[in-house]
Design an enzyme around this catalytic site. Structure first.
Site, PDB file in Angstrom:
ATOM      1  N   PHE A   8     -17.526  12.024 -20.431  1.00  0.00           N
ATOM      2  CA  PHE A   8     -18.093  13.101 -21.237  1.00  0.00           C
ATOM      3  C   PHE A   8     -17.102  14.248 -21.371  1.00  0.00           C
ATOM      4  CE2 PHE A   8     -21.775  11.110 -19.219  1.00  0.00           C
ATOM      5  CZ  PHE A   8     -22.723  11.058 -20.236  1.00  0.00           C
ATOM      6  N   ASP A   9     -17.071  14.845 -22.553  1.00  0.00           N
ATOM      7  CA  ASP A   9     -16.530  16.188 -22.693  1.00  0.00           C
ATOM      8  C   ASP A   9     -17.557  17.131 -22.054  1.00  0.00           C
ATOM      9  OD1 ASP A   9     -14.924  18.368 -23.818  1.00  0.00           O
ATOM     10  OD2 ASP A   9     -16.597  18.619 -25.211  1.00  0.00           O
ATOM     11  N   LEU A  10     -17.157  18.356 -21.762  1.00  0.00           N
ATOM     12  CA  LEU A  10     -18.084  19.306 -21.134  1.00  0.00           C
ATOM     13  C   LEU A  10     -18.659  20.299 -22.144  1.00  0.00           C
ATOM     14  CD1 LEU A  10     -19.411  20.365 -18.522  1.00  0.00           C
ATOM     15  CD2 LEU A  10     -17.432  21.871 -18.246  1.00  0.00           C
ATOM     16  N   ASP A  11     -17.821  21.208 -22.636  1.00  0.00           N
ATOM     17  CA  ASP A  11     -18.291  22.276 -23.523  1.00  0.00           C
ATOM     18  C   ASP A  11     -18.815  21.715 -24.841  1.00  0.00           C
ATOM     19  OD1 ASP A  11     -17.611  24.213 -21.718  1.00  0.00           O
ATOM     20  OD2 ASP A  11     -15.671  24.660 -22.618  1.00  0.00           O
TER      21      ASP A  11
END
Length: 216
Positions: A8-11
């Site tokens: 996953f990306d975070l932001d």
């Protein structure tokens, strides 16, 4: 090939940091360049590294601008970060089902840890790769390759989830499947031009997609 790993990306993907990021850019730019930047001007800055963004604005002040941005971002983090629906439950269920899960972000580790703690997602992730851990950022494949290596996972058995073209192209460059999120600030149609394998309308869609992929 069945999927056993989700990156996953975070932001903008796991946690809603959009207002925090926009406010941090506007604060910094208004401090150094009063009345030159509006909200819509900073939207394209979401995704690339701070160094890349500020280099294009003023190469002589890059470190100064980054310091100002990060200070504001840190000080206002908890008041401006929000949750996305079904994220916590989905990640929790992925772990329960035995998936390897990791984060690949272009953010500094300190603020990554703040966001994960605030959202209570910190207990779930086996691996977190930040800008502090790599030489090249997404869409270069290095951050994803590092996460896969640490998870002992193969790219063809992994799915990259993100809200920006850097995530989708990064996944494609690393050889993973890709899923874009429709709640991206960039707009669904924009991400569709990068041809992700899947589009999520809410994070829990991921569970159905993985179930279908792993059944076939």
């Amino acid at each position: 090939m069945k999927i056993n790993t989700v990156l996953f990306d975070l932001d903008g993907t796991l946690i809603n940091t959009n207002e925090l990021i926009i406010s941090s850019f506007l604060h910094t730019l208004h401090t150094y360049y009063p009345n030159q930047y509006k909200r819509e001007d900073v939207l394209p800055f979401i995704g690339p590294s701070l160094h890349d963004t500020f280099s294009k604005i003023d190469e002589s002040k890059v470190e100064e601008l980054i310091t100002s941005y990060r200070q504001f971002n840190h000080d206002h983090h908890d008041e401006l970060v929000e949750e996305y629906e079904t994220v916590y439950e989905t990640v929790q269920e992925l772990k329960k089902q035995g998936y390897k899960v990791g984060i690949v972000t272009t953010k500094a580790r300190q603020t990554v840890e703040m966001g994960l703690k605030l959202s209570k997602l910190d207990e779930f992730f086996d691996v977190v790769v930040t800008i502090d851990d790599v030489e090249h950022v997404k869409p270069h494949p290095e951050p994803l390759q590092k996460a896969l290596q640490l998870l002992d996972a193969k790219p063809e058995e992994a799915l990259m989830v993100g809200d920006n073209h850097h995530d989708i192209v990064g996944g494609q460059n690393a050889g993973t499947k890709t899923a874009a999120v429709s709640w991206t600030l960039k707009g669904r149609a924009y991400l569709e031009t990068y041809k992700p394998d899947f589009m999520l309308d809410k994070m829990s869609d991921l569970l159905l997609i993985l179930s279908d992929m792993n059944r076939s």
